[in-house]
Design an enzyme around this catalytic site. Sequence first.
Site, PDB file in Angstrom:
ATOM      1  N   GLU A  40       0.835  -1.214   0.000  1.00  0.00           N
ATOM      2  CA  GLU A  40       0.000   0.000   0.000  1.00  0.00           C
ATOM      3  C   GLU A  40       0.867   1.261   0.000  1.00  0.00           C
ATOM      4  OE1 GLU A  40      -3.024  -0.081  -0.707  1.00  0.00           O
ATOM      5  OE2 GLU A  40      -3.282  -2.239  -0.503  1.00  0.00           O
ATOM      6  N   TYR A 119      -5.426   6.718   3.681  1.00  0.00           N
ATOM      7  CA  TYR A 119      -5.672   5.618   2.744  1.00  0.00           C
ATOM      8  C   TYR A 119      -4.750   4.431   3.042  1.00  0.00           C
ATOM      9  CZ  TYR A 119      -5.825   2.625  -1.242  1.00  0.00           C
ATOM     10  OH  TYR A 119      -5.950   1.500  -2.006  1.00  0.00           O
ATOM     11  N   ASP A 137      -9.784   6.489  -1.942  1.00  0.00           N
ATOM     12  CA  ASP A 137      -8.796   7.173  -2.783  1.00  0.00           C
ATOM     13  C   ASP A 137      -9.550   7.880  -3.901  1.00  0.00           C
ATOM     14  OD1 ASP A 137      -9.507   5.215  -4.576  1.00  0.00           O
ATOM     15  OD2 ASP A 137      -7.496   4.416  -4.843  1.00  0.00           O
TER      16      ASP A 137
END
Length: 208
Positions: A40, A119, A137
Amino acid sequence: MLSKAERRFQADLLEWGEENRREYPWRESDRTLYEVFIAEFFLTQTPADNVAAVYPKFLERFPTLDEISKASEDELIEAIEPLGFQNMRAGALKQISSARDHLPTEPESLMELPRVGQYVANATLCFTGDDRLPVLDRNVERVYSRVFRDTWPETEADQLTFTQRLVPDEARAYNLALLDFGALVCQTEPLCERCFANEYCVYFQESA
Ligand code: SF4
């Protein structure tokens, strides 16, 4: 309390996700918190296919935060150069690994780490432990702002609250489906004619 359209979208998306999930190495079910975090962290502002080309080799070379702490910044830069932003990313990873030997498991604590926003924190925890957290996002924002065009809030804080309400108990499956749906169907140029939501999507109904 969800509206009828929200409940329908939630159920339809989960069903769509079961048949259309994209497979990436970081989506394997036995990935650790560290492994999902690295993915991520790299995926921010970088296409998934680029990350997929670097990710397995990176984890082989740096299987833990401890291995990152022992590496030089130049070694890290070289390992992640194909992703771009390599100096910034290497610097942040070095800072994180020097300060701790394991990652926190609360979103607020993850967000205190350098270059880690909402996020990355929420996606890491949701995709590792199925935590019921919103993953928001630009692609997800595009989906929600179309389907629920009449109720989608303006501020980021309100959008997070809106998104949180929609995350069901199957949080991981739902959020992965949402990301895939934004990438494959509700793209910048949306494929509305073949979309499961076109009967109730406000954007489509208003533009039809
Ligand atoms: S109908 Fe079109 S705009 Fe609405 S969710 Fe589907 S693809 Fe997106």
